[in-house]
Design an enzyme around this catalytic site. Structure first.
Site, PDB file in Angstrom:
ATOM      1  N   ASN A   9       0.864  -1.183   0.000  1.00 48.42           N
ATOM      2  CA  ASN A   9       0.000   0.000   0.000  1.00 48.42           C
ATOM      3  C   ASN A   9       0.900   1.232   0.000  1.00 48.42           C
ATOM      4  OD1 ASN A   9      -1.920   1.964   0.366  1.00 48.42           O
ATOM      5  ND2 ASN A   9      -2.355   1.446   2.504  1.00 48.42           N
ATOM      6  N   TRP A  10       1.054   1.817  -1.166  1.00 50.86           N
ATOM      7  CA  TRP A  10       1.974   2.962  -1.287  1.00 50.86           C
ATOM      8  C   TRP A  10       1.400   4.258  -0.752  1.00 50.86           C
ATOM      9  CZ3 TRP A  10       3.967   2.149  -7.015  1.00 50.86           C
ATOM     10  CH2 TRP A  10       4.855   1.065  -7.026  1.00 50.86           C
ATOM     11  N   LYS A  11       0.116   4.279  -0.487  1.00 46.07           N
ATOM     12  CA  LYS A  11      -0.535   5.510  -0.020  1.00 46.07           C
ATOM     13  C   LYS A  11      -0.226   6.656  -0.996  1.00 46.07           C
ATOM     14  CE  LYS A  11      -0.294   3.559   4.543  1.00 46.07           C
ATOM     15  NZ  LYS A  11      -0.225   3.743   5.984  1.00 46.07           N
ATOM     16  N   HIS A  93      -9.709   1.506   4.453  1.00 47.00           N
ATOM     17  CA  HIS A  93      -8.431   1.715   5.142  1.00 47.00           C
ATOM     18  C   HIS A  93      -8.629   2.741   6.259  1.00 47.00           C
ATOM     19  CE1 HIS A  93      -4.367   3.053   5.988  1.00 47.00           C
ATOM     20  NE2 HIS A  93      -3.994   1.858   5.576  1.00 47.00           N
ATOM     21  N   GLU A  95      -6.969   5.201   7.221  1.00 41.01           N
ATOM     22  CA  GLU A  95      -6.769   6.611   6.850  1.00 41.01           C
ATOM     23  C   GLU A  95      -8.001   7.159   6.130  1.00 41.01           C
ATOM     24  OE1 GLU A  95      -2.967   5.947   5.006  1.00 41.01           O
ATOM     25  OE2 GLU A  95      -2.159   5.548   7.000  1.00 41.01           O
ATOM     26  N   GLU A 162      -5.853  -4.140  10.658  1.00 40.30           N
ATOM     27  CA  GLU A 162      -4.829  -3.128  10.869  1.00 40.30           C
ATOM     28  C   GLU A 162      -5.157  -2.306  12.111  1.00 40.30           C
ATOM     29  OE1 GLU A 162      -2.629  -2.220   6.957  1.00 40.30           O
ATOM     30  OE2 GLU A 162      -4.311  -0.871   7.110  1.00 40.30           O
ATOM     31  N   GLY A 168       2.077   2.963  10.755  1.00 40.00           N
ATOM     32  CA  GLY A 168       3.031   4.057  10.562  1.00 40.00           C
ATOM     33  C   GLY A 168       3.664   4.549  11.855  1.00 40.00           C
ATOM     34  N   SER A 208       2.988  -1.416  10.570  1.00 40.92           N
ATOM     35  CA  SER A 208       4.439  -1.443  10.807  1.00 40.92           C
ATOM     36  C   SER A 208       5.077  -2.811  10.560  1.00 40.92           C
ATOM     37  CB  SER A 208       4.764  -0.934  12.207  1.00 40.92           C
ATOM     38  OG  SER A 208       4.320   0.406  12.357  1.00 40.92           O
ATOM     39  N   GLY A 229       2.685  -0.855   4.447  1.00 42.37           N
ATOM     40  CA  GLY A 229       2.729   0.551   4.059  1.00 42.37           C
ATOM     41  C   GLY A 229       4.171   1.005   3.892  1.00 42.37           C
ATOM     42  N   GLY A 230       4.722   1.643   4.901  1.00 40.33           N
ATOM     43  CA  GLY A 230       6.058   2.238   4.846  1.00 40.33           C
ATOM     44  C   GLY A 230       7.127   1.318   4.242  1.00 40.33           C
TER      45      GLY A 230
HETATM   46  P1  PGA Z   1       2.518   0.799   7.744  1.00 41.84           P
HETATM   47  O1  PGA Z   1       1.096   0.982   7.019  1.00 41.84           O
HETATM   48  O2  PGA Z   1       3.087  -0.504   7.277  1.00 41.84           O
HETATM   49  O3  PGA Z   1       3.327   1.987   7.308  1.00 41.84           O
HETATM   50  O4  PGA Z   1       2.264   0.801   9.218  1.00 41.84           O
HETATM   51  C1  PGA Z   1       0.234  -0.105   6.849  1.00 41.84           C
HETATM   52  C2  PGA Z   1      -1.033   0.351   6.170  1.00 41.84           C
HETATM   53  O5  PGA Z   1      -1.565   1.394   6.553  1.00 41.84           O
HETATM   54  O6  PGA Z   1      -1.533  -0.304   5.233  1.00 41.84           O
END
Ligand code: PGA
Length: 244
Positions: A9-11, A93, A95, A162, A168, A208, A229-230
């Site tokens: 997930n590159w956001k 998600h 966010e 999640e 994050g 994370s 994500g990250g």
């Molecule tokens: P993260 O994000 O790995 O940076 O914690 C995960 C996500 O929100 O899909």
């Protein structure tokens, strides 16, 4: 046996050029017996679909409107995604829920629309730190899972657990904390759909995830992969995670 699945997930990261060079590098690796999904920004989707044609990499959108078309300024419709060959969609998600105020009712419409258009859906659930500390994790997750009630078909569904406090933040749920919620989600799937759906639907962990902590998570019975994500922004670290 549930095939393990790893989604990047590159956001809101990566230009088209950066997306292209990531995918060129990713294509060089073989991920045997694994499913790989990359979720770039809307603007990189069409290129990404082309770049990954005839590979094992599937391309998904990070969000979608539920309507086919209409006066919804700034939104992207299922027909537009289908038109460019996108096969997967991430819905709900945290966010989207917290920063963009998407509620369970809206998310329910999106899931229903995505499934009816034939997309594979990665449906996200998870509690905030406050909710966890108040002992409300199961209540919150159950309410979020209700968005799936009434779906005719669970075939195209994956769930991502999640915990919001782990996204994050560098704080990962321990494999035990994650497994506890994953097996609860599996029980909810059995109630919402069937025992066989509960055996087949993959439940990914997100929050994370790194090359260092992935093995411990995957060792758990109900953890079928990761939504990253990250650590998915760097092709080497995502490759390590997806091969763990
Ligand atoms: P993260 O994000 O790995 O940076 O914690 C995960 C996500 O929100 O899909």
């Amino acid at each position: 046996m549930r095939t393990k699945v790893f989604a990047a997930n590159w956001k809101m990261n990566k230009t088209r050029k950066e997306a292209k060079s990531f995918l060129e590098a990713l294509k060089k690796s073989k991920f045997e017996g694994r499913e790989i999904i990359v979720l770039p920004s809307f603007l990189s989707l069409a290129d990404a679909v082309k770049a990954c044609k005839d590979t094992q990499i599937r391309i998904g959108a990070q969000n979608m409107h539920f309507a086919d078309a209409g006066a919804f300024t700034g939104e992207v419709s299922p027909l537009m995604l289908k038109d460019i060959g996108v096969t997967h969609v991430l819905i709900g998600h945290s966010e989207r829920r917290h920063l963009f105020k998407e509620d369970n009712a809206l998310i329910q419409k999106k899931v229903a629309s995505a499934i009816s258009h034939g997309f594979h859906v990665i449906f996200c659930v998870g509690e905030t730190l406050d909710e966890r500390e108040q002992g409300k994790t199961r209540i919150v997750v159950r309410e979020q899972m209700e968005a799936l009630r009434g779906l005719k078909d669970a075939e195209q569904l994956m769930i991502a657990y999640e915990p919001v406090w782990a996204i994050g933040t560098g704080k990962t749920a321990t494999p035990e904390q994650a497994e506890e919620v994953h097996s609860y989600i599996r029980m909810l799937i059995a109630q919402l759909f069937s025992k066989s759906a509960a055996e087949h639907i993959r439940i990914l962990y997100g929050g994370s995830v790194t090359p260092e902590n992935i093995a411990g998570l995957l060792a758990k019975e109900s953890i079928d992969g990761a939504l990253v994500g990250g650590a998915s922004l760097d092709v080497k670290s995502f490759t390590k995670i997806a091969k763990a």
